[in-house]
Motif scaffolding. Structure first.
Motif, mmCIF file in Angstrom:
data_model
loop_
_atom_site.group_PDB
_atom_site.id
_atom_site.type_symbol
_atom_site.label_atom_id
_atom_site.label_comp_id
_atom_site.label_asym_id
_atom_site.label_seq_id
_atom_site.Cartn_x
_atom_site.Cartn_y
_atom_site.Cartn_z
ATOM 1 N N THR A 45 0.816 -1.209 0.000
ATOM 2 C CA THR A 45 0.000 0.000 0.000
ATOM 3 C C THR A 45 0.854 1.266 0.000
ATOM 4 O OG1 THR A 45 -0.189 -0.020 2.416
ATOM 5 C CG2 THR A 45 -1.941 -1.114 1.167
ATOM 6 N N CYS A 46 2.144 1.103 -0.224
ATOM 7 C CA CYS A 46 3.034 2.261 -0.352
ATOM 8 C C CYS A 46 4.146 1.863 -1.325
ATOM 9 C CB CYS A 46 3.598 2.698 1.004
ATOM 10 S SG CYS A 46 4.890 1.638 1.704
ATOM 11 N N ALA A 47 5.072 2.745 -1.541
ATOM 12 C CA ALA A 47 6.194 2.431 -2.441
ATOM 13 C C ALA A 47 7.514 2.756 -1.751
ATOM 14 C CB ALA A 47 6.061 3.190 -3.747
ATOM 15 N N THR A 48 7.543 2.631 -0.420
ATOM 16 C CA THR A 48 8.734 3.030 0.327
ATOM 17 C C THR A 48 9.735 1.894 0.544
ATOM 18 O OG1 THR A 48 7.647 2.694 2.464
ATOM 19 C CG2 THR A 48 7.510 4.905 1.491
ATOM 20 N N CYS A 49 9.609 0.856 -0.257
ATOM 21 C CA CYS A 49 10.612 -0.219 -0.256
ATOM 22 C C CYS A 49 11.139 -0.434 -1.679
ATOM 23 C CB CYS A 49 10.056 -1.505 0.344
ATOM 24 S SG CYS A 49 8.741 -2.285 -0.618
ATOM 25 N N HIS A 50 11.045 0.619 -2.482
ATOM 26 C CA HIS A 50 11.475 0.613 -3.881
ATOM 27 C C HIS A 50 12.973 0.318 -3.976
ATOM 28 C CE1 HIS A 50 12.260 3.354 -7.606
ATOM 29 N NE2 HIS A 50 12.065 2.108 -7.996
ATOM 30 N N ASP A 67 -0.771 -4.836 -9.393
ATOM 31 C CA ASP A 67 -0.818 -3.990 -8.203
ATOM 32 C C ASP A 67 0.562 -3.448 -7.838
ATOM 33 O OD1 ASP A 67 -0.085 -6.585 -7.512
ATOM 34 O OD2 ASP A 67 -1.344 -6.686 -5.734
ATOM 35 N N GLU A 68 1.614 -4.237 -8.053
ATOM 36 C CA GLU A 68 2.964 -3.732 -7.820
ATOM 37 C C GLU A 68 3.313 -2.647 -8.829
ATOM 38 O OE1 GLU A 68 7.658 -5.108 -7.580
ATOM 39 O OE2 GLU A 68 6.149 -6.635 -7.996
ATOM 40 N N LEU A 69 2.989 -2.867 -10.082
ATOM 41 C CA LEU A 69 3.248 -1.865 -11.108
ATOM 42 C C LEU A 69 2.516 -0.559 -10.807
ATOM 43 C CD1 LEU A 69 3.075 -4.093 -14.300
ATOM 44 C CD2 LEU A 69 5.124 -3.059 -13.286
ATOM 45 N N ALA A 70 1.282 -0.665 -10.357
ATOM 46 C CA ALA A 70 0.509 0.528 -10.023
ATOM 47 C C ALA A 70 1.145 1.268 -8.854
ATOM 48 C CB ALA A 70 -0.934 0.141 -9.693
ATOM 49 N N PHE A 74 3.925 5.494 -7.699
ATOM 50 C CA PHE A 74 4.009 6.439 -6.585
ATOM 51 C C PHE A 74 5.403 6.490 -5.958
ATOM 52 C CE2 PHE A 74 -0.436 5.213 -6.915
ATOM 53 C CZ PHE A 74 -1.034 6.456 -6.990
ATOM 54 N N ALA A 75 6.355 5.771 -6.523
ATOM 55 C CA ALA A 75 7.720 5.792 -5.977
ATOM 56 C C ALA A 75 8.281 7.207 -6.068
ATOM 57 C CB ALA A 75 8.609 4.807 -6.734
ATOM 58 N N ALA A 76 8.960 7.627 -5.014
ATOM 59 C CA ALA A 76 9.528 8.982 -4.972
ATOM 60 C C ALA A 76 10.734 9.117 -5.901
ATOM 61 C CB ALA A 76 9.928 9.324 -3.545
ATOM 62 N N THR A 82 14.242 -1.921 -14.066
ATOM 63 C CA THR A 82 14.461 -2.963 -13.059
ATOM 64 C C THR A 82 13.935 -2.560 -11.686
ATOM 65 O OG1 THR A 82 16.676 -2.153 -12.541
ATOM 66 C CG2 THR A 82 16.484 -3.875 -14.263
ATOM 67 N N SER A 83 13.076 -1.529 -11.627
ATOM 68 C CA SER A 83 12.460 -1.120 -10.360
ATOM 69 C C SER A 83 11.524 -2.210 -9.865
ATOM 70 C CB SER A 83 11.657 0.168 -10.541
ATOM 71 O OG SER A 83 12.486 1.282 -10.660
ATOM 72 N N ARG A 84 11.637 -2.483 -8.578
ATOM 73 C CA ARG A 84 10.725 -3.426 -7.924
ATOM 74 C C ARG A 84 10.455 -2.939 -6.518
ATOM 75 N NH1 ARG A 84 9.921 -8.488 -10.503
ATOM 76 N NH2 ARG A 84 8.237 -8.582 -8.973
#
Length: 107
Positions: A45-50, A67-70, A74-76, A82-84
């Motif tokens: 539910t966040c993207a703070t482990c990008h 859902d991961e792609l979505a 929101f990643a900062a 290769t973003s995950r």
């Protein structure tokens, strides 16, 4: 045990050992790795482990689900091919030696 190599934005490397079956995020948080905030605790539910997964490991991962792609939208930090989200990277024997780069910010 699975060996993981993480590179901070300043180039400093952290190496840690993790159990097969846990997520990259769980292993990093348990080892107090800076740069992975994991605010939602792996609930997607966040993207703070990008993270940026280095090859050849990125190619060994299953494709990210919708859902991961979505959430990566929101990643900062800059999104790359290769973003995950590290909460979605399950550690397996095939990922022993996993190498990832950490973004400059999670916020």
């Amino acid at each position: 045990m699975i060996t993981i190599h993480l590179w901070a934005p300043d180039g400093a490397e952290t190496t840690l050992q993790a159990r097969e079956g846990e997520s990259l995020m769980q292993a990093a948080v348990a080892a107090n790795v800076p740069w992975i905030a994991a605010d939602c605790g792996g609930m997607l539910t966040c993207a703070t482990c990008h993270v940026y997964v280095r090859e050849p490991f990125a190619a060994r991962l299953p494709a990210p689900q919708a859902d991961e792609l979505a959430m990566l939208e929101f990643a900062a930090a800059e999104r790359r091919p290769t973003s995950r989200l590290s909460c979605q990277v399950e550690l397996t024997r095939e990922l022993d030696g996993l190498a990832v780069d950490l973004p400059e910010t999670q916020y």
